[in-house]
Design a protein around this motif. Structure first.
Motif, PDB file in Angstrom:
ATOM      1  N   GLU B 160       0.818  -1.215   0.000  1.00  0.00           N
ATOM      2  CA  GLU B 160       0.000   0.000   0.000  1.00  0.00           C
ATOM      3  C   GLU B 160       0.852   1.266   0.000  1.00  0.00           C
ATOM      4  N   ASN B 188       1.537 -10.163  -6.573  1.00  0.00           N
ATOM      5  CA  ASN B 188       0.678  -9.877  -5.423  1.00  0.00           C
ATOM      6  C   ASN B 188       0.604  -8.372  -5.298  1.00  0.00           C
ATOM      7  N   ASP B 189      -0.560  -7.825  -5.474  1.00  0.00           N
ATOM      8  CA  ASP B 189      -0.633  -6.369  -5.467  1.00  0.00           C
ATOM      9  C   ASP B 189      -1.584  -5.851  -4.414  1.00  0.00           C
ATOM     10  N   LEU B 190      -1.066  -4.974  -3.583  1.00  0.00           N
ATOM     11  CA  LEU B 190      -1.939  -4.265  -2.650  1.00  0.00           C
ATOM     12  C   LEU B 190      -2.054  -2.801  -3.051  1.00  0.00           C
ATOM     13  N   SER B 191      -1.152  -2.395  -3.920  1.00  0.00           N
ATOM     14  CA  SER B 191      -1.167  -1.005  -4.358  1.00  0.00           C
ATOM     15  C   SER B 191      -2.359  -0.781  -5.279  1.00  0.00           C
ATOM     16  N   LYS B 192      -2.711   0.504  -5.432  1.00  0.00           N
ATOM     17  CA  LYS B 192      -3.824   0.813  -6.322  1.00  0.00           C
ATOM     18  C   LYS B 192      -3.333   1.702  -7.450  1.00  0.00           C
ATOM     19  N   LYS B 218      -4.567 -12.580  -9.154  1.00  0.00           N
ATOM     20  CA  LYS B 218      -5.164 -11.884  -8.011  1.00  0.00           C
ATOM     21  C   LYS B 218      -5.712 -10.539  -8.453  1.00  0.00           C
ATOM     22  N   GLU B 219      -6.947 -10.309  -8.049  1.00  0.00           N
ATOM     23  CA  GLU B 219      -7.631  -9.106  -8.468  1.00  0.00           C
ATOM     24  C   GLU B 219      -6.893  -7.858  -8.002  1.00  0.00           C
ATOM     25  N   ASN B 220      -6.634  -6.925  -8.875  1.00  0.00           N
ATOM     26  CA  ASN B 220      -6.005  -5.663  -8.480  1.00  0.00           C
ATOM     27  C   ASN B 220      -6.280  -4.595  -9.527  1.00  0.00           C
ATOM     28  N   ASP B 221      -5.995  -3.357  -9.159  1.00  0.00           N
ATOM     29  CA  ASP B 221      -6.363  -2.221 -10.013  1.00  0.00           C
ATOM     30  C   ASP B 221      -5.211  -1.679 -10.844  1.00  0.00           C
ATOM     31  N   ASN B 222      -4.135  -2.460 -10.925  1.00  0.00           N
ATOM     32  CA  ASN B 222      -2.958  -1.916 -11.607  1.00  0.00           C
ATOM     33  C   ASN B 222      -3.015  -2.103 -13.117  1.00  0.00           C
ATOM     34  N   SER B 247      -5.398  -8.463 -13.096  1.00  0.00           N
ATOM     35  CA  SER B 247      -5.126  -7.028 -13.154  1.00  0.00           C
ATOM     36  C   SER B 247      -6.215  -6.287 -13.920  1.00  0.00           C
TER      37      SER B 247
END
Lengths: 478, 415
Positions: B160, B188-192, B218-222, B247
């Protein structure tokens, strides 16, 4: 010298030129030339305005450059945009008045214009350089209400129809070459089939470039009104010249409810000599609009000529249940280049399209199939089937396939397949064992490879096309 | 953006210890990037995915300076369970750990700060951007005749508190004669809303084998871009598998040069998309010598408002006789608003070749569903069964059974 000429003519028998007095517009592209063309054709003012509008638009457009075959820059100021046989300045009332030299030219090309000599009724519109010189079987067609004439005549006699449909499929601002054509088009054919009429004979236009340094810019407009049917053929040749000549035509087809248009082309422009010198640049825009429901447009093309062929006969399937078809054989030999294919744009519901493309490249040539299938989100239950096969002869040539496939509708399906291969040794061996020589064997195999497309051509054309396939590949084996 | 780029570039240079020569090279890449900016749809390769617009819409303005001075804490919960493996861990673009616990350390060499001059034949603005801003990159050499005992997993992790909108990562691999490696990329992404740009280069010498599994589940906004360049020598084999799912946007590019006889390349991919995702795979397999082989299979399952793009190219030059090239892409569109675009391209200059491609897209076959339902399954079960079968076809192409099972578990496909 003469012998050399004759030797050349063996390879391209349409390579002669006719020595005839011509009227030309001044060289170059400017407002005056456009006014000159419009004036000499006695066009109404709206037509001239239309041309000038296109010319204005042309000034801001750039030549597209995404195509595979690159060509040296064309100097648009160094071309005659209008050239007509002097004798045709007053359009002959009947064939007896036609300049015997022109008549002879067409006879030499195997297109006899005398009606009594025709085999089984194909109406011909003959376009010589920039003007239409003769249209046959007019009376018989008029009886049925069919209009088949040159586009200049249509502009004068049927302005309402022309005004209503001209530029509706290929807008003035479409792209560089289409816009150039809109500004300077000289002649071409116009066909109108009234509602419910099935055209009793094949309509045909024969294009001939004769003069040097000229470009040919013809415009064809075919309208099939409700429930009608027409089959239209187009053939073209040009003399052998060392310089490259530009041919930028626009063809627009409009099919209304339940109408069907079948458009066949056998393109045999001069392809240039063995070393790639000279030849026609064939940059053509062909587009059909299935405007009404249940309409159908079918393109069939045999492309053997031209130094560079760059065209994509397309179908816009706007009406529900409309059908688009594209059958193509493209053959390139020596230094010819072709970038051809089609676009099928599905807008209406339950629309169907089919693409069969056969490419054959030999010598040092380069062939590209480029196609677009676009099913929009509103085109429910539509489907497309595409098959494009390439055959390579020798390892100096290229065969490429660049399909663009866009499916935005989950209820529609698209299937595409393509293969590239060469003629297998087994096939050749089999034919040779049965007494054919290697060239005949290749001819036979290639004709088999193309059969699916050749079948689509009207009978007379099919025979000619079959021969043409053989001739185009002569000398490419062994 | 130009000023931002220049300022951040200054900062990046200041914070690291590049030689004068390296700085010149980097500056050159920066200039190249500034000249074009992010590619838009006018670039043929970006026709279907306008990354310039995608970044503008999802992220807005980017910044490029990463502070790599302080280490990040490694969270062991990200590690893959039940599979003994070697690790390379990236956190927020900083390389935190390289660990080959299961291997003979003398047979693996980790080289720091390689010659920056890229030997890629293919270049694009994003590769230039990557080369300009990567501050540290390693080259991993697998020595002759050594096969890694356990797979290597590269963890691409963001947290984050990432301090920069753009992260550039780069790794080089050299597989010496007769060596082999199994490589899994896991993110692995926690960043947005960051733009992550990954560049990998593989050099495969004679008889070596590369198996690369790229997993983005893994679902993420990158917004992500990944470029793999693979150069293959005689008799080498590369196998690339792409799972494209999590992604917001990702474009995987695989550029494979078959330089040595009898070399072969296999590329398999799955798009399994939901919820407005837009993913792309672009491959370019270049057959540059005779007797080479390539095989590509890409399948998409597209649900609500998603879009997948497959641009595959087989290039065969005039020396590459006896080439065998195959390419197949299939898509199932589940929702009315989903979209599948394909551009399967063949460019062939040799005659004794066997190349073919196919592409098909459409909805789920109603007859098949009817068949299953008439045997007692409900609609949902039938649909799942059919989709699983559809995707399993690609997963079965994975040659390593351990990893195959791992991937099956990850997407929840049961046999």
């Amino acid at each position: 010298m003469r012998e050399k000429e004759l030797e050349k003519l063996k390879n391209y028998k349409y390579g002669f030129s006719t020595d005839i007095e011509t009227i030309k517009a001044p060289k170059g592209l400017n407002k005056e030339v456009i006014k000159f063309i419009s004036n000499i054709k006695k066009e109404p003012k709206w037509m001239l305005d239309w041309r000038l509008k296109a010319f204005e638009r042309l000034k801001v457009l750039k030549e597209p450059n995404w195509q595979k075959p690159k060509y040296p820059k064309i100097n648009y100021q160094d071309i005659y945009y209008y050239s007509a046989p002097k004798s045709a300045s007053e359009k002959p009332k009947n064939l007896e008045d036609l300049d015997p030299k022109i008549l002879e030219t067409y006879n030499k090309l195997g297109i006899p214009l005398q009606e009594q000599k025709r085999l089984n009724g194909i109406a011909v519109d003959a376009v010589f350089d920039s003007v239409s010189v003769a249209t046959t079987f007019k009376d018989k067609l008029t009886e049925k209400g069919i209009i088949f004439c040159s586009i200049s005549e249509a502009i004068q006699k049927h302005p309402d129809l022309v005004k209503k449909y001209l530029g509706t499929v290929i807008p003035i601002s479409d792209h560089f070459f289409a816009t150039l054509n809109s500004a300077v088009f000289t002649d071409g054919s116009f066909v109108y089939i009234p509602p419910g009429i099935k055209c009793p004979m094949e309509l045909s236009t024969y294009f001939r470039i004769n003069a040097s340094d000229t470009g040919q810019f013809e415009r064809t407009l075919i309208i099939a009104d409700k429930g009608s049917y027409v089959s239209y053929l187009e053939g073209c040749t040009a003399p052998m010249r060392d310089e490259n000549q530009l041919h930028a035509a626009n063809v627009e087809l409009v099919a209304l409810d339940d109408a069907e248009i079948k458009y066949s082309t056998v393109q045999n422009w001069y392809p240039g000599d063995k070393d790639g010198k000279g030849g026609i640049y064939n940059f053509v825009t062909k587009r059909g609009l299935c405007k009404g429901n249940n309409s159908k447009i079918s393109w069939t093309q045999v492309e053997t000529g031209s130094a560079i062929t760059w065209k994509y006969p397309s179908c816009i399937l706007k009406g529900d249940n409309s059908v688009g078809e594209f059958y193509s054989i493209a053959i390139t030999n020596n230094h010819q280049k072709a970038d051809t294919g089609t676009k099928m744009i599905h807008l209406g519901k339950n629309t169907k399209s089919k693409i069969i493309s056969k490419g054959i490249s030999a010598g040092f040539s380069d062939m590209t199939y480029r196609g677009l299938v676009d099913i929009s989100s509103k085109a429910l239950n539509s489907n497309n089937y595409t098959q494009c096969d390439s055959l390579l002869m020798g390892n100096k040539c290229g065969a490429h396939t660049v399909p663009y496939i866009k499916n935005k509708n989950s209820k529609s399906s698209i299937a595409h397949e393509a293969t590239t291969s060469k003629i297998s040794e087994e096939q050749l061996h089999y034919c040779q064992q049965r007494g054919l020589n290697s060239e005949e064997s290749v001819g036979l195999i290639v004709n088999g490879f193309c059969k699916e497309v050749l079948q689509q051509l009207p009978m007379e054309f099919a025979v000619e096309a079959q021969k043409l396939v053989g001739i185009s590949l002569e000398g490419s084996v062994g | 953006m130009e000023n931002q780029l220049k300022n951040d570039f200054e900062k990046t240079i200041k914070a690291s210890d590049f030689s004068k020569k390296d700085i010149d090279i980097k500056e050159n890449y920066l200039k190249k990037f500034i000249k074009t900016g992010f590619p838009n749809r006018k670039f043929e390769d970006w026709k279907f995915s306008d990354i310039s617009q995608i970044i503008k819409k999802n992220i807005g303005e980017l910044d490029f300076y990463n502070d790599y001075s302080s280490p990040n804490k490694i969270d062991p919960s990200i590690f893959v369970d039940g599979l003994e493996h070697n690790k390379i861990i990236f956190i927020n673009g900083r390389i935190e750990k390289i660990e080959f616990n299961y291997e003979d350390e003398s047979r693996i060499e980790i080289l720091d700060q390689q010659d920056l001059k890229s030997n890629l034949k293919y270049e694009n603005p994003l590769i230039s951007l990557n080369n300009a801003f990567t501050n540290k990159y390693y080259k991993i050499v697998i020595k002759e005749n050594y096969a890694l005992k356990r797979p290597l997993i590269i963890y691409y992790t963001t947290t984050e508190n990432v301090n920069c909108k753009n992260i550039n990562l780069k790794l080089d691999f050299l597989l010496e004669k007769n060596s082999s490696i199994k490589l899994i990329d896991i993110s692995n992404d926690l960043s947005k809303k960051n733009f992550i740009n990954i560049l990998n280069n593989f050099e495969l010498k004679k008889d070596s084998i590369l198996k690369n599994y790229k997993i983005d589940n893994k679902e993420n906004d990158n917004i992500k871009y990944s470029f793999n360049n693979i150069n293959q020598d005689i008799n080498s084999i590369s196998e690339t598998f792409v799972l494209s799912s999590g992604s917001n946007f990702i474009k995987n590019e695989i550029n494979c040069n078959l330089n040595g006889r009898y070399s072969s390349a296999f590329i398999n991919g799955i798009f399994s998309l939901m919820d407005q995702r837009h993913h792309e795979i672009r491959t370019s397999v270049n057959h540059l010598i005779d007797n080479t082989k390539s095989y590509q299979l890409i399948k998409s399952v597209l649900d609500d408002n998603t879009k997948s793009v497959y641009q595959g190219k087989i290039f065969v030059n005039q020396f590459a006789q006896k080439t065998d090239g195959y390419q197949l892409s299939k898509a199932i569109l589940l929702s009315e608003n989903s979209e599948f675009n394909a551009k399967p391209e063949l460019e062939i200059y040799a005659d004794d070749v066997k190349c073919s491609h196919g592409s098909a897209s459409g909805s789920l076959n109603e007859d098949s569903i009817f068949y299953l339902m008439s045997r007692g399954l409900n609609y949902k079960q039938s649909k799942e069964l059919l989709l699983n079968g559809f995707l399993l076809d690609v997963i079965e192409k994975i040659t390593d059974s351990e990893i195959k099972n791992l991937i099956k578990n990850l997407i929840g496909i049961k046999e």
